[in-house]
Design a protein around this motif. Structure first.
Motif, PDB file in Angstrom:
ATOM      1  N   ALA A   1       0.528  52.088  43.361  1.00 61.48           N
ATOM      2  CA  ALA A   1       1.879  51.788  43.862  1.00 61.48           C
ATOM      3  C   ALA A   1       1.942  50.441  44.571  1.00 61.48           C
ATOM      4  CB  ALA A   1       2.342  52.898  44.801  1.00 61.48           C
ATOM      5  N   ALA A   2       0.945  50.158  45.398  1.00 63.11           N
ATOM      6  CA  ALA A   2       0.965  48.907  46.167  1.00 63.11           C
ATOM      7  C   ALA A   2       0.860  47.697  45.245  1.00 63.11           C
ATOM      8  CB  ALA A   2      -0.175  48.907  47.184  1.00 63.11           C
ATOM      9  N   LYS A   3      -0.008  47.759  44.251  1.00 62.68           N
ATOM     10  CA  LYS A   3      -0.169  46.636  43.318  1.00 62.68           C
ATOM     11  C   LYS A   3       1.062  46.474  42.443  1.00 62.68           C
ATOM     12  CE  LYS A   3      -4.135  45.184  44.602  1.00 62.68           C
ATOM     13  NZ  LYS A   3      -4.228  43.879  45.309  1.00 62.68           N
ATOM     14  N   LYS A   4       1.668  47.574  42.050  1.00 60.23           N
ATOM     15  CA  LYS A   4       2.884  47.514  41.235  1.00 60.23           C
ATOM     16  C   LYS A   4       4.014  46.849  42.012  1.00 60.23           C
ATOM     17  CE  LYS A   4       6.000  50.499  38.562  1.00 60.23           C
ATOM     18  NZ  LYS A   4       5.847  49.754  37.311  1.00 60.23           N
TER      19      LYS A   4
ATOM     20  N   GLY B   1      -9.760  50.475  40.005  1.00 61.30           N
ATOM     21  CA  GLY B   1      -8.561  51.020  39.387  1.00 61.30           C
ATOM     22  C   GLY B   1      -7.371  50.086  39.517  1.00 61.30           C
ATOM     23  N   GLU B   2      -7.198  49.495  40.693  1.00 61.93           N
ATOM     24  CA  GLU B   2      -6.093  48.565  40.914  1.00 61.93           C
ATOM     25  C   GLU B   2      -6.259  47.309  40.068  1.00 61.93           C
ATOM     26  OE1 GLU B   2      -4.708  49.430  45.499  1.00 61.93           O
ATOM     27  OE2 GLU B   2      -6.555  48.288  45.165  1.00 61.93           O
ATOM     28  N   ASP B   3      -7.489  46.785  40.010  1.00 61.51           N
ATOM     29  CA  ASP B   3      -7.733  45.586  39.201  1.00 61.51           C
ATOM     30  C   ASP B   3      -7.461  45.856  37.725  1.00 61.51           C
ATOM     31  OD1 ASP B   3      -8.416  44.114  41.399  1.00 61.51           O
ATOM     32  OD2 ASP B   3     -10.568  44.099  41.016  1.00 61.51           O
ATOM     33  N   LEU B   4      -7.860  47.028  37.263  1.00 65.17           N
ATOM     34  CA  LEU B   4      -7.610  47.389  35.862  1.00 65.17           C
ATOM     35  C   LEU B   4      -6.113  47.465  35.595  1.00 65.17           C
ATOM     36  CD1 LEU B   4      -9.117  48.232  33.208  1.00 65.17           C
ATOM     37  CD2 LEU B   4      -8.682  50.597  33.905  1.00 65.17           C
ATOM     38  N   PHE B   5      -5.380  48.057  36.526  1.00 59.38           N
ATOM     39  CA  PHE B   5      -3.926  48.147  36.376  1.00 59.38           C
ATOM     40  C   PHE B   5      -3.300  46.766  36.304  1.00 59.38           C
ATOM     41  CE2 PHE B   5       0.152  47.873  38.651  1.00 59.38           C
ATOM     42  CZ  PHE B   5       0.955  48.552  37.752  1.00 59.38           C
TER      43      PHE B   5
END
Length: 271
Positions: free
Chosen positions: A126-129, A215-219
């Motif tokens: 959510a934060a990265k999005k 996970g965040e980097d992959l997203f």
């Protein structure tokens, strides 16, 4: 049931399990990933009731005490469909280990199921999005995967590139898309990556560091239309989600053209 032991890092495990999961769907066999039961909790897979730490501990105990057989999938003799099904007829639960199990036709057949299984959990990204949506719009989003760490020695350091080389690749990409606005998102395991140097050499100011967990980097990479980086399952899996175009950097002399970018389907069986 097949308990699947982990192999390598996160995206190696992703591809390993995706093939076995598709095979299980085709043959009516339940499969459980041990690694995604306790370690990489970024995906919908981890919300399934039987993918939890207790399942992992149970599987580990059964394997360690040899109460169930563990199938080594690297050996072509033992990893045939017939042998696996024969083992399951003799015992309802086995374990599987290794990397070489491949079923591209089944992977393609169950692509939608795999995509749902490995969809990102909303609260994890959510934060990265929100961060990516807050940035000014651009014509193109380019993801850059900078892999250091173990790549200093893997394959003799063949795919270990310094910041100047990545900057040069961004510059060549920008020249290919002259006249279009480009945002560059960098995902890396190297906290010493010099973003200002990359901006200066590439001539591109809109460069952002993901600075997230795996996970965040992959997203973040998966949200880009183009991805560049050294040969790695990480960038490959990122390209799967939204059919991004992928260029694996082979050397500092790489030419960046539209033809040098490939799709997931053209690459994944070579890994």
């Amino acid at each position: 049931m097949i308990f699947v032991k982990g192999y390598g890092q996160m995206c190696n495990n992703w591809l390993q399990y995706a093939h076995i999961y598709a095979w299980g769907l085709e043959n009516g066999v339940k499969t459980v990933s041990m690694r995604f039961s306790y370690k990489y909790k970024y995906f919908k897979l981890s919300e399934l009731p039987y993918h939890n730490f207790a399942t992992y501990l149970l599987a580990k105990f059964l394997i360690k005490t040899k109460l169930i057989k563990c199938l080594w999938l690297q050996h072509p003799k033992y990893s045939t469909d017939e042998n696996i099904l024969r083992m399951l007829r003799n015992t309802p639960t086995i374990a599987a280990d290794g990397w070489a199990f491949r079923h591209p036709a089944l992977f393609d057949k169950y692509r939608d199921e795999i995509k749902r299984l490995f969809a990102f959990r909303r609260k994890k990204i959510a934060a990265k999005k929100e961060w990516m949506e807050s940035l000014p719009e651009a014509d193109i989003r380019l993801g850059i995967h900078i892999r250091r760490g173990d790549y200093a020695t893997w394959q003799g350091g063949l795919y270990y590139f310094d910041d100047r080389i990545y900057a040069e690749m961004i510059r060549r990409f920008s020249e290919l898309h002259n006249g279009k606005s480009i945002q560059v998102f960098i995902a890396t395991n190297d906290p010493k990556t010099d973003v200002e140097l990359i901006k200066r050499i590439s001539g591109t100011d809109c460069i952002y560091m993901s600075d997230g967990n795996p996970g965040e980097d992959l997203f973040v990479l998966s949200e880009c239309q183009y991805i560049m980086g050294p040969k790695s399952t990480f960038s490959l899996v990122a390209s799967f989600y939204n059919d991004a175009s992928l260029h694996w950097i082979e050397s500092k002399d790489d030419k960046i053209t539209e033809e040098s970018f490939r799709k997931f389907d053209d690459v994944f069986m070579d890994v």
